[in-house]
Design an enzyme around this catalytic site. Structure first.
Site, PDB file in Angstrom:
ATOM      1  N   SER A 275      -5.948   3.086   4.402  1.00  0.00           N
ATOM      2  CA  SER A 275      -5.542   2.267   3.391  1.00  0.00           C
ATOM      3  C   SER A 275      -6.509   1.734   2.559  1.00  0.00           C
ATOM      4  O   SER A 275      -6.603   0.403   2.240  1.00  0.00           O
ATOM      5  CB  SER A 275      -4.482   1.176   3.845  1.00  0.00           C
ATOM      6  OG  SER A 275      -3.641   0.960   2.932  1.00  0.00           O
ATOM      7  N   ASN A 276      -7.599   2.421   1.983  1.00  0.00           N
ATOM      8  CA  ASN A 276      -8.575   2.095   1.263  1.00  0.00           C
ATOM      9  C   ASN A 276      -8.435   1.748  -0.145  1.00  0.00           C
ATOM     10  O   ASN A 276      -8.128   2.397  -0.991  1.00  0.00           O
ATOM     11  CB  ASN A 276      -9.730   3.217   1.377  1.00  0.00           C
ATOM     12  CG  ASN A 276     -11.073   2.659   0.664  1.00  0.00           C
ATOM     13  OD1 ASN A 276     -11.236   2.270  -0.358  1.00  0.00           O
ATOM     14  ND2 ASN A 276     -12.055   2.611   1.633  1.00  0.00           N
ATOM     15  N   ASN A 277      -8.090   0.492  -0.350  1.00  0.00           N
ATOM     16  CA  ASN A 277      -7.972   0.021  -1.858  1.00  0.00           C
ATOM     17  C   ASN A 277      -9.012   0.437  -2.740  1.00  0.00           C
ATOM     18  O   ASN A 277      -8.560   0.721  -4.128  1.00  0.00           O
ATOM     19  CB  ASN A 277      -7.845  -1.644  -1.882  1.00  0.00           C
ATOM     20  CG  ASN A 277      -6.676  -2.084  -1.049  1.00  0.00           C
ATOM     21  OD1 ASN A 277      -5.776  -1.337  -0.690  1.00  0.00           O
ATOM     22  ND2 ASN A 277      -6.565  -3.394  -0.992  1.00  0.00           N
TER      23      ASN A 277
ATOM     24  N   HIS B   5       1.050  -7.841  -6.812  1.00  0.00           N
ATOM     25  CA  HIS B   5       2.305  -8.407  -6.403  1.00  0.00           C
ATOM     26  C   HIS B   5       3.356  -7.922  -7.668  1.00  0.00           C
ATOM     27  O   HIS B   5       4.604  -8.294  -7.771  1.00  0.00           O
ATOM     28  CB  HIS B   5       2.442  -9.881  -6.250  1.00  0.00           C
ATOM     29  CG  HIS B   5       1.978 -10.190  -4.798  1.00  0.00           C
ATOM     30  ND1 HIS B   5       3.002 -10.486  -3.597  1.00  0.00           N
ATOM     31  CD2 HIS B   5       0.839 -10.447  -4.292  1.00  0.00           C
ATOM     32  CE1 HIS B   5       2.277 -10.648  -2.633  1.00  0.00           C
ATOM     33  NE2 HIS B   5       0.976 -10.680  -2.974  1.00  0.00           N
TER      34      HIS B   5
ATOM     35  N   THR C 151       1.409   3.097   5.875  1.00  0.00           N
ATOM     36  CA  THR C 151       1.877   1.399   5.894  1.00  0.00           C
ATOM     37  C   THR C 151       1.602   0.957   4.676  1.00  0.00           C
ATOM     38  O   THR C 151       0.928   1.404   3.629  1.00  0.00           O
ATOM     39  CB  THR C 151       1.089   0.954   7.010  1.00  0.00           C
ATOM     40  OG1 THR C 151      -0.532   1.104   6.553  1.00  0.00           O
ATOM     41  CG2 THR C 151       1.199   1.462   8.320  1.00  0.00           C
ATOM     42  N   GLY C 152       1.961  -0.403   4.551  1.00  0.00           N
ATOM     43  CA  GLY C 152       1.753  -1.419   3.475  1.00  0.00           C
ATOM     44  C   GLY C 152       1.852  -2.908   3.871  1.00  0.00           C
ATOM     45  O   GLY C 152       3.104  -3.223   4.404  1.00  0.00           O
TER      46      GLY C 152
ATOM     47  N   SER D 143       0.817  -1.303   0.065  1.00  0.00           N
ATOM     48  CA  SER D 143      -0.089   0.072  -0.106  1.00  0.00           C
ATOM     49  C   SER D 143       0.924   1.082  -0.081  1.00  0.00           C
ATOM     50  O   SER D 143       0.158   2.384   0.149  1.00  0.00           O
ATOM     51  CB  SER D 143      -0.982  -0.009   1.144  1.00  0.00           C
ATOM     52  OG  SER D 143      -2.205  -0.774   0.854  1.00  0.00           O
TER      53      SER D 143
ATOM     54  N   LYS E 117      -0.172   3.402  -2.726  1.00  0.00           N
ATOM     55  CA  LYS E 117      -0.963   4.645  -2.583  1.00  0.00           C
ATOM     56  C   LYS E 117      -0.204   6.093  -2.440  1.00  0.00           C
ATOM     57  O   LYS E 117      -1.073   7.089  -2.506  1.00  0.00           O
ATOM     58  CB  LYS E 117      -2.044   4.552  -1.213  1.00  0.00           C
ATOM     59  CG  LYS E 117      -2.867   3.272  -1.433  1.00  0.00           C
ATOM     60  CD  LYS E 117      -3.899   3.084  -0.186  1.00  0.00           C
ATOM     61  CE  LYS E 117      -4.618   1.938  -0.572  1.00  0.00           C
ATOM     62  NZ  LYS E 117      -4.015   0.550  -0.174  1.00  0.00           N
TER      63      LYS E 117
END
Length: 464
Positions: free
Chosen positions: A303-305, A356, A416-417, A56, A59
Site C-alpha cells: 500500500s505504497n502512497n 479524507h 486494505t485501507g 487505500s 489505489k
C-alpha cells in the site's frame, strides 16, 4: 434498514448477511456489497451507493488506471546532462539531473550515475549539480496530509527526482534506526542510506529494560531537522521511515556525496540548485526503472502512497501535459467512464486515498473489480492484492497478520485501507461453499475498525 437487492441467494442467507451487518459491522458504520464473481450481479448490498472515504481502496482505481493508461511495460526515466565542455577531466559547467518520477532510485542507482560521470572523464566540476524537477507541477505535499503525517513515509512529498532507502520503494524517505546503549547513555543511531542534507539531534536516553519505551524519531514539520527524543529500554531498537523535506535537493545532496566517493570533486561546496535543463545541454546517460509490471505488486501489497501519487501525476503528464493531481485525476475519471462505472457522485483528491476528501461507494468499487477481470492486465492486478493470512510479507502484504485461521487460507485476495476512523477492504473471496465472490466493505466512525471488519468478513465467508 434500506431495501436489499438480491439474486441467487435464499432468504435464510440474506437474513444471515443482514445479521452480520447489524451485529458486527454496524448499521450506521458500514457499507457492504457482495457480487457473484462470474456474472457480476449484486447478490446483497447494504447502503451500497452510500459515499464513504475509501482510504487505500483508492489505489484500486489509481492502480487499474495506471496499468491501462501507462501500461505494464512503462518505465520511468532519469536523464543526466552536462552543460559545458570537459577539458583535462574538468567540467567547465553544470551537471543536470532531469527526473521523471522514478520511485525505485536508490543508493546503487546513484552510485551508477556517479560511475557514468567518471567514465565520461569528469573528475572535477566547476559548476553546480542541478536538479530539473519540472516534470511534475503543483504541490509536492499530498492533499490532506496533516502535521503528523507530513514527516512520515506515508505522507512523503512527491517529486520527479526522489530516492528510496530500500526495495519497498517508499520514495522521498530515509530510515533512521536507534539502538539503546548502556543505562543512562544516549542511544546510538544509524541512517539508511544517508542523511541527505537532513540533520539529527539526539536528545533520547537509555533506561532500565523494564521501563516503557517512549522513544520517538521524527522530523520537525517544514524543516530539515530530525529529533530523537524519549526513553528506550536497554536491549531495544526502534526504526522509523522519515520523509525528506525537499526530495529533489535531498536526493542531489546524497548524489554529490557519492560522486565525491567516486573521485569527482566539486569546486563549489554549496553547489546544489534546482533549475530547467537548457536545450543545448548534452545528454550523456538515460536510466530506466524497472517496469510498472515489476513494481506493481510492491505498490499494492505494501500500500505504497508515494507510488500511487507518482502514477497519478505521471498519467496527468502523459495524457494532458500537466503532471499534477488535477490532471492525473482527469485520467482516472476517463478510465472509469471507459469501464462504464457509475462514478457520478464520487469525489477525488489524490491517488493514494490518504486524503479524507475522497468519496466512493461499495457498489462502484465492486463493479470495477468485476469488469477488471476481462482486461489483459488483470492477472498482474490480481496477483498484486494482499493475500489474507499469508505470513510472507511480499505475498500477504497488509493482510499478512489477518485471517490467519487455516480454514481462511487462499480465500481472501483484497486491498486494505486505513486512515483515521476509516477501515476498508475490497477484493475477491471464496465462500465456505466454494463459490467465488467480489466484495467491498467500508467502515467509518470506529477508532479501531479492523476487528469489526475482519469478524464481519469471516462471518460472511461462513454464510456464503
Amino acid at each position: 434498514m434500506e431495501e436489499i437487492q438480491e439474486k441467487n441467494l435464499d432468504c435464510d442467507t440474506i437474513t444471515k448477511l443482514e445479521q452480520v451487518v447489524v451485529t458486527i459491522l454496524g448499521e450506521d458504520k458500514a457499507t457492504f456489497t457482495l457480487r457473484d464473481r462470474n456474472s457480476g450481479e449484486i447478490l446483497y448490498t447494504y447502503r451500497g451507493g452510500h459515499l464513504m472515504r475509501p482510504a487505500s481502496n483508492m489505489k484500486i482505481l489509481t492502480g487499474a488506471a495506471a496499468l491501462a493508461e501507462l501500461g505494464l511495460e512503462y518505465r520511468f526515466k532519469t536523464e543526466i546532462y552536462i552543460d559545458g565542455n570537459v577539458e583535462d577531466h574538468t567540467l567547465n559547467g553544470d551537471i543536470y539531473v532531469k527526473g521523471y518520477g522514478d520511485p525505485t532510485i536508490n543508493e546503487a542507482t546513484l552510485k551508477h550515475f556517479a560511475k557514468i560521470l567518471r567514465e565520461y572523464g569528469i573528475h572535477h566540476v566547476k559548476g553546480k549539480l542541478i536538479g530539473d524537477d519540472t516534470y511534475f507541477s503543483g504541490e509536492t505535499l499530498p492533499p490532506g496530509v496533516d502535521d503528523e503525517g507530513e514527516t512520515h513515509y506515508y505522507g512523503a512529498r512527491i517529486s520527479p527526482i526522489t530516492m528510496s532507502p530500500n526495495d519497498d520503494f517508499d520514495a522521498s524517505t530515509i530510515i533512521v534506526e536507534a539502538t539503546a546503549g548502556n543505562f543512562g547513555e544516549k542511544p546510538s543511531f544509524t541512517v539508511i542510506p544517508h542523511l541527505c542534507g537532513l540533520q539529527i539531534s539526539n536528545e533520547a536516553k537509555t533506561v532500565d529494560k523494564n521501563t516503557e519505551n517512549t522513544l520517538e524519531i521524527r522530523r520537525i514539520n517544514n524543516t530539515s531537522q530530525i529529533v530523537i527524543t524519549g526513553e528506550i529500554p536497554e536491549g531495544e531498537k526502534a526504526k522509523v521511515w522519515v520523509s525528506h523535506q525537499e526530495p529533489t535537493k535531498n536526493t542531489l545532496l546524497f548524489f554529490r556525496e557519492l560522486c565525491k566517493g567516486s573521485g569527482i570533486r566539486f569546486e563549489q561546496e554549496e553547489g546544489i540548485d534546482i533549475g530547467t535543463t537548457p536545450k543545448h545541454a548534452k545528454l550523456i546517460h538515460t536510466h530506466e526503472s524497472r517496469s510498472i509490471a515489476e513494481m506493481f505488486s510492491i505498490f499494492m501489497k505494501l500500500s505504497n502512497n508515494s507510488i500511487a501519487d507518482i502514477f497519478l501525476k505521471t498519467m496527468g503528464k502523459q495524457k494532458h501535459g500537466i503532471g499534477d493531481y488535477e490532471h492525473g485525476l482527469k485520467v482516472v475519471r476517463a478510465y472509469l467512464e471507459k469501464q462504464q462505472i457509475d462514478f457520478a457522485t464520487w469525489q477525488f483528491a489524490d491517488g493514494s486515498g490518504l486524503s479524507h476528501h475522497n468519496r466512493l461507494h461499495s457498489n462502484g468499487i465492486s463493479e470495477l473489480l468485476y469488469v477488471l477481470q476481462k482486461e489483459p492486465y488483470f492477472q498482474n492486478f490480481y496477483e498484486s492484492l494482499p493475500v489474507g493470512g499469508n505470513i510472507n510479507r511480499l505475498v500477504g502484504g497488509t493482510l499478512k497478520d489477518r485471517f490467519l485461521e487455516p480454514e481462511l487460507q487462499q480465500r481472501i485476495f483484497a486491498k486494505t485501507g486505513y486512515i483515521h476512523e476509516v477501515n476498508t477492504l475490497s477484493g475477491y473471496l471464496t465462500g465456505k461453499s466454494g463459490r467465488d465472490y467480489i466484495f467491498s466493505i467500508m467502515l467509518e466512525g470506529r477508532e479501531e475498525g479492523i476487528p469489526f471488519l475482519d469478524e464481519g468478513l469471516k462471518a460472511i465467508i461462513e454464510v456464503v
